[in-house]
Design an enzyme around this catalytic site. Structure first.
Site, PDB file in Angstrom:
ATOM      1  N   ASP A 284      64.362  25.448 -38.251  1.00 16.18           N
ATOM      2  CA  ASP A 284      63.624  24.208 -37.960  1.00 16.18           C
ATOM      3  C   ASP A 284      62.387  24.074 -38.849  1.00 16.18           C
ATOM      4  O   ASP A 284      61.762  25.071 -39.212  1.00 16.18           O
ATOM      5  CB  ASP A 284      63.224  24.197 -36.480  1.00 16.18           C
ATOM      6  CG  ASP A 284      62.902  22.792 -35.986  1.00 16.18           C
ATOM      7  OD1 ASP A 284      63.242  21.814 -36.696  1.00 16.18           O
ATOM      8  OD2 ASP A 284      62.302  22.662 -34.899  1.00 16.18           O
TER       9      ASP A 284
ATOM     10  N   HIS B 261      65.412  19.484 -46.612  1.00 15.14           N
ATOM     11  CA  HIS B 261      66.684  20.109 -46.243  1.00 15.14           C
ATOM     12  C   HIS B 261      67.240  20.914 -47.421  1.00 15.14           C
ATOM     13  O   HIS B 261      67.780  21.999 -47.240  1.00 15.14           O
ATOM     14  CB  HIS B 261      67.691  19.050 -45.795  1.00 15.14           C
ATOM     15  CG  HIS B 261      67.325  18.382 -44.485  1.00 15.14           C
ATOM     16  ND1 HIS B 261      66.951  19.108 -43.384  1.00 15.14           N
ATOM     17  CD2 HIS B 261      67.277  17.077 -44.121  1.00 15.14           C
ATOM     18  CE1 HIS B 261      66.691  18.264 -42.377  1.00 15.14           C
ATOM     19  NE2 HIS B 261      66.874  17.035 -42.808  1.00 15.14           N
TER      20      HIS B 261
ATOM     21  N   LEU C  84      79.768  40.937 -42.971  1.00 12.44           N
ATOM     22  CA  LEU C  84      78.937  40.093 -42.100  1.00 12.44           C
ATOM     23  C   LEU C  84      79.759  38.969 -41.465  1.00 12.44           C
ATOM     24  O   LEU C  84      80.494  38.255 -42.156  1.00 12.44           O
ATOM     25  CB  LEU C  84      77.799  39.473 -42.921  1.00 12.44           C
ATOM     26  CG  LEU C  84      76.933  38.432 -42.214  1.00 12.44           C
ATOM     27  CD1 LEU C  84      76.039  39.095 -41.157  1.00 12.44           C
ATOM     28  CD2 LEU C  84      76.074  37.658 -43.216  1.00 12.44           C
TER      29      LEU C  84
HETATM   30  C1  IPE Z   1      67.522  21.958 -33.635  1.00 14.53           C
HETATM   31  O1  IPE Z   1      66.431  21.380 -34.236  1.00 14.53           O
HETATM   32  C2  IPE Z   1      68.754  21.725 -34.459  1.00 14.53           C
HETATM   33  C3  IPE Z   1      68.819  22.415 -35.743  1.00 14.53           C
HETATM   34  C4  IPE Z   1      67.916  23.217 -36.254  1.00 14.53           C
HETATM   35  C5  IPE Z   1      70.023  22.192 -36.491  1.00 14.53           C
HETATM   36  P1  IPE Z   1      65.929  19.890 -33.895  1.00 14.53           P
HETATM   37  O2  IPE Z   1      64.786  19.653 -34.784  1.00 14.53           O
HETATM   38  O3  IPE Z   1      67.076  18.961 -33.976  1.00 14.53           O
HETATM   39  O4  IPE Z   1      65.493  20.034 -32.369  1.00 14.53           O
HETATM   40  P2  IPE Z   1      64.434  19.193 -31.518  1.00 14.53           P
HETATM   41  O5  IPE Z   1      64.852  17.760 -31.586  1.00 14.53           O
HETATM   42  O6  IPE Z   1      63.092  19.419 -32.133  1.00 14.53           O
HETATM   43  O7  IPE Z   1      64.523  19.780 -30.136  1.00 14.53           O
HETATM   44  C1  IPE Z   2      65.761  21.397 -39.119  1.00 12.71           C
HETATM   45  O1  IPE Z   2      64.686  20.742 -39.670  1.00 12.71           O
HETATM   46  C2  IPE Z   2      67.058  21.031 -39.770  1.00 12.71           C
HETATM   47  C3  IPE Z   2      67.917  20.178 -38.943  1.00 12.71           C
HETATM   48  C4  IPE Z   2      67.691  19.761 -37.738  1.00 12.71           C
HETATM   49  C5  IPE Z   2      69.172  19.766 -39.556  1.00 12.71           C
HETATM   50  P1  IPE Z   2      64.148  19.368 -39.070  1.00 12.71           P
HETATM   51  O2  IPE Z   2      64.698  18.268 -39.908  1.00 12.71           O
HETATM   52  O3  IPE Z   2      64.396  19.275 -37.632  1.00 12.71           O
HETATM   53  O4  IPE Z   2      62.602  19.548 -39.366  1.00 12.71           O
HETATM   54  P2  IPE Z   2      61.407  18.935 -38.506  1.00 12.71           P
HETATM   55  O5  IPE Z   2      61.542  19.452 -37.112  1.00 12.71           O
HETATM   56  O6  IPE Z   2      61.533  17.449 -38.586  1.00 12.71           O
HETATM   57  O7  IPE Z   2      60.179  19.450 -39.204  1.00 12.71           O
HETATM   58 MG    MG Z   3      63.244  19.824 -36.015  1.00 15.16          MG
END
Ligand code: IPE
Ligand code: IPE
Ligand code: MG
Length: 239
Positions: free
Chosen positions: A17, A34, A128
Site C-alpha cells: 500500500d 504503481h 518459493l
Molecule cells: C488494499 O489496499 C489493496 C491492495 C493493496 C491491493 P487499498 O488501498 O485498496 O485499501 P483501503 O481502501 O485503503 O482499505
Molecule cells: C496500493 O497503493 C496498490 C493498490 C491498491 C493496487 P494505493 O494505490 O492504494 O496507494 P494509496 O493508498 O492511494 O497511497
Molecule cells: Mg491504498
C-alpha cells in the site's frame, strides 16, 4: 540477529500500500506510483526466494479496487500484463511456483490468459511459492468455500456435521499453503482491507509507515527481525 534464519516465517503476506501517496508526494501520476511499486515487488520476490521463504503472498488488486477510475484500473491491468510477460522467464529459472488468488474470470482476457499461463508454466516448480492476489477478496473467498461445501452436501458427497477445518481450507484459494505467519502492510494504514481473513487468524502483524515504492530490502529484513523477536502463543503460555 543470529537466530533470524531459524525463526524465518514460513508464510509472509504483504499488503503493498501507498503507491498513490508516493506518486502524489513526487508530483507524479498515480500510474507512476504503481510502476515504481512493481520495482519493489521484483526486489522483494527475489529476496524472498534467495533467503528461503517458503510462501510469499502479495496483495496486488482487491475486489474493491474496481471502484477506482477507469484510467487507474487500466494502468494497473497494463502493469499486470507487463509484469507477467517480462518476469516469467526469471521466475521460472528461479524455480518459483506461481499461484493466483482471486477470481480470474473477472479479469480482462489478456490478463487472464497471462496469469493462467504463468501458473501452468511454473506449477511443477519446487522453490518459493509465490501467490499473487488479483481480484481477490477475503469475504468472497470464504463465501465461495462455503458454497462449494454446501454443493457437496447437496450432492450427497459429504455430511454437514462431518465437515472439518481441513475440508474448508481445501476449498480456499490458499489450499495446501501454511497459515500466514507474518502480515506486513506498508504506508501506515492499520487495517486488513479484506485480505486473507481466514488465513491470518494467528498472523503476527507489522505496519511500517514507509510507502510501498520506498520499501527497501533493509525494511524487509527489519520486519523479518521483528517477527523473529515476537512471542507467538496461539492462545497458550510460553512461560
Ligand atoms: C488494499 O489496499 C489493496 C491492495 C493493496 C491491493 P487499498 O488501498 O485498496 O485499501 P483501503 O481502501 O485503503 O482499505
Ligand atoms: C496500493 O497503493 C496498490 C493498490 C491498491 C493496487 P494505493 O494505490 O492504494 O496507494 P494509496 O493508498 O492511494 O497511497
Ligand atoms: Mg491504498
Amino acid at each position: 540477529m543470529s537466530d533470524t534464519r531459524e525463526r524465518l516465517p514460513r508464510h509472509v503476506a504483504i499488503i503493498m500500500d501507498g503507491n498513490g501517496r508516493w506518486a502524489k508526494a513526487h508530483a507524479l501520476q498515480v500510474a507512476q506510483g504503481h510502476r515504481r511499486g512493481t520495482e519493489t515487488l521484483r526486489a522483494i520476490i527475489r529476496e524472498s526466494s534467495d533467503i528461503g521463504i517458503e510462501a510469499l503472498t502479495l496483495f496486488a488488486f482487491s475486489t474493491e479496487n474496481w471502484k477506482r477510475s477507469a484510467a487507474e484500473v487500466g494502468a494497473l491491468m497494463n502493469l499486470l500484463l507487463e509484469y507477467f510477460t517480462s518476469e516469467i522467464d526469471e521466475l521460472d529459472e528461479k524455480n518459483v511456483c506461481i499461484r493466483i488468488l482471486g477470481d480470474k474470470n473477472g479479469l480482462p482476457g489478456p490478463q487472464r490468459q497471462a496469469v493462467i499461463q504463468a501458473e501452468k508454466r511454473t506449477e511443477a516448480n519446487t522453490g518459493l511459492k509465490l501467490n499473487i492476489a488479483i481480484n481477490y477478496g477475503g469475504r468472497d473467498e470464504i463465501l465461495m468455500a462455503a458454497k462449494k461445501l454446501a454443493e457437496k452436501v447437496e450432492r450427497g458427497e459429504m455430511r454437514a456435521e462431518e465437515i472439518t477445518a481441513g475440508d474448508f481450507e481445501a476449498e480456499l484459494y490458499t489450499q495446501g499453503l501454511p497459515d500466514v505467519d507474518l502480515l506486513i502492510r506498508t504506508s501506515g494504514e492499520l487495517r486488513q482491507s479484506n485480505f486473507l481473513l481466514y488465513q491470518c487468524a494467528y498472523a503476527e502483524m507489522l505496519f511500517p509507515t514507509v510507502l510501498w515504492p520506498d520499501f527497501s530490502l533493509d525494511d524487509y529484513h527489519a520486519a523479518l527481525d521483528a517477527y523473529a523477536r515476537r512471542d507467538r502463543r496461539f492462545g497458550g503460555r510460553t512461560s
